[in-house]
Design a protein around this motif. Structure first.
Motif, PDB file in Angstrom:
ATOM      1  N   LEU A 119       0.835  -1.204   0.000  1.00  0.00           N
ATOM      2  CA  LEU A 119       0.000   0.000   0.000  1.00  0.00           C
ATOM      3  C   LEU A 119       0.867   1.250   0.000  1.00  0.00           C
ATOM      4  N   GLY A 123       0.418   1.702  -3.727  1.00  0.00           N
ATOM      5  CA  GLY A 123      -0.928   2.243  -3.733  1.00  0.00           C
ATOM      6  C   GLY A 123      -2.011   1.222  -3.420  1.00  0.00           C
ATOM      7  N   PRO A 124      -3.253   1.710  -3.237  1.00  0.00           N
ATOM      8  CA  PRO A 124      -4.368   0.852  -2.811  1.00  0.00           C
ATOM      9  C   PRO A 124      -4.700  -0.282  -3.768  1.00  0.00           C
ATOM     10  N   ARG A 125      -4.594  -0.053  -5.069  1.00  0.00           N
ATOM     11  CA  ARG A 125      -5.004  -1.091  -6.024  1.00  0.00           C
ATOM     12  C   ARG A 125      -4.127  -2.334  -5.893  1.00  0.00           C
ATOM     13  N   MET A 128      -4.821  -4.057  -2.550  1.00  0.00           N
ATOM     14  CA  MET A 128      -6.091  -4.786  -2.534  1.00  0.00           C
ATOM     15  C   MET A 128      -5.982  -6.096  -3.303  1.00  0.00           C
ATOM     16  N   ILE A 162      -6.346   0.037   3.813  1.00  0.00           N
ATOM     17  CA  ILE A 162      -6.507   0.251   2.370  1.00  0.00           C
ATOM     18  C   ILE A 162      -7.695   1.163   2.096  1.00  0.00           C
ATOM     19  N   GLN A 163      -8.809   0.914   2.779  1.00  0.00           N
ATOM     20  CA  GLN A 163     -10.000   1.738   2.578  1.00  0.00           C
ATOM     21  C   GLN A 163      -9.748   3.184   2.986  1.00  0.00           C
ATOM     22  N   ARG A 166      -7.757   4.711   0.273  1.00  0.00           N
ATOM     23  CA  ARG A 166      -8.627   5.005  -0.869  1.00  0.00           C
ATOM     24  C   ARG A 166      -9.432   6.275  -0.620  1.00  0.00           C
ATOM     25  N   GLY A 169      -7.208   9.176  -0.856  1.00  0.00           N
ATOM     26  CA  GLY A 169      -6.875   9.427  -2.258  1.00  0.00           C
ATOM     27  C   GLY A 169      -8.007  10.126  -2.988  1.00  0.00           C
ATOM     28  N   ARG A 170      -9.254   9.677  -2.715  1.00  0.00           N
ATOM     29  CA  ARG A 170     -10.404  10.335  -3.349  1.00  0.00           C
ATOM     30  C   ARG A 170     -10.523  11.783  -2.888  1.00  0.00           C
ATOM     31  N   HIS A 173      -7.818  13.764  -4.543  1.00  0.00           N
ATOM     32  CA  HIS A 173      -8.172  13.972  -5.951  1.00  0.00           C
ATOM     33  C   HIS A 173      -9.237  15.055  -6.081  1.00  0.00           C
TER      34      HIS A 173
END
Length: 239
Positions: A119, A123-125, A128, A162-163, A166, A169-170, A173
Motif C-alpha cells: 500500500l 498504492g491501494p489497487r 487490494m 486500504i479503505q 482510498r 486518495g479520493r 483527488h
C-alpha cells in the motif's frame, strides 16, 4: 478321557491360531499407524500450504483404522498395544495441527505486513489485489479457530488501512480537481478582464482614428486597432 483331551487340544489349537491372527493384525495395524505418522512428520515439516486438507485426510485414515478396531476381535494385550499406538498418533496429529496452525498464523501475519508495505509503495489497487490473493490462499492452510480469528483481525486491519488510503486518495483527488477548477475560473476571469480592457482600448482608438486630423496619425491608430483586434481574437481562440 481321550475325547476330553482331544477337545482340549482343539481348543488350544484354536486359541493359538486366534493369538497368531491377533498378533498379525496388531502388527499390521501398528505398521499402518506408523506409516501415517511418518508421512505426517515428513509432509508437515516440508511445507504449510495444503496442510489443511492433508491433515484432514490423515485423520480420515486413522478413523478407518479405528473402525477396524471395532470390527475385529483381538487378544486383549494386542488390542491395548495397538490402541496405545493409535492414541499416540492422534496426540501427534493434534500437536502437528497446533504447530501448523501457529506457523500458518505467523505466515499470514507477515502477509498482512506485506499488504501494508505494498500500500505504501504501490498504492491501494496493488495492496487490494494482494489482499484478495492472500484471502484466497488461506483456504489451503490449516488454522484453528483462535488463530483463524487472529489472522482475520490482521487482514481486516489491512483492509481498513486500504479503505482509508482510498478515501484519502479520493479526497486528495477532489481537492486537486477543485483547485484546478478554481484556478481555471480565476484565469478566465483575468482573461475576461483583459479582453474588456482590449475592447475598451479598441473603442477609444476607433474614436481617435475617426477624429484624426492627419492621414498618418489615422494610419497609426488603425495599426493599434488591428493589433488590439488580433490580440482579442487570439484570446478568444485561446492561442
Amino acid at each position: 478321557m481321550t475325547e476330553s483331551s482331544d477337545q482340549k487340544g482343539e481348543y488350544e489349537t484354536k486359541r493359538a491360531a486366534f493369538a497368531a491372527e491377533s498378533a498379525k493384525f496388531r502388527d499390521s495395524t501398528i505398521h499402518e499407524i506408523d506409516f501415517i505418522l511418518s508421512d505426517i512428520t515428513r509432509f508437515v515439516s516440508e511445507l504449510m500450504v495444503g496442510t489443511k486438507g492433508y491433515l484432514r485426510n490423515r485423520e480420515d485414515d486413522l478413523r478407518k483404522v479405528e473402525q477396524r478396531f471395532k470390527e475385529r476381535k483381538m487378544v486383549h494385550v494386542d488390542h491395548e498395544r495397538a490402541w496405545r499406538r493409535y492414541q499416540e498418533v492422534w496426540d501427534e496429529i493434534k500437536r502437528r495441527k497446533k504447530q501448523a496452525s501457529f506457523e500458518s498464523k505467523v505466515h499470514f501475519q507477515q502477509k498482512a505486513g506485506d499488504i501494508k508495505f505494498a500500500l505504501k509503495e504501490h498504492g491501494p489497487r496493488v495492496a487490494m489485489d494482494l489482499l484478495k490473493e492472500t484471502q484466497k490462499a488461506r483456504a489451503d492452510y490449516y488454522l484453528n479457530k483462535d488463530d483463524w480469528d487472529e489472522v482475520q483481525r490482521s487482514l481486516d486491519e489491512a483492509f481498513r488501512v486500504i479503505q482509508e488510503a482510498r478515501a484519502q486518495g479520493r479526497e486528495e483527488h477532489r481537492d486537486r480537481l477543485e483547485k484546478r477548477i478554481r484556478q481555471t475560473r480565476e484565469f478566465l476571469q483575468r482573461q475576461e478582464g483583459s479582453a474588456d480592457r482590449l475592447r475598451k482600448n479598441i473603442s477609444e482608438n476607433q474614436s481617435r482614428r475617426d477624429s484624426a486630423r492627419s492621414a498618418d496619425f489615422s494610419a497609426t491608430v488603425q495599426g493599434w486597432i488591428d493589433d488590439g483586434e488580433s490580440d482579442l481574437l487570439r484570446r478568444a481562440l485561446n492561442v
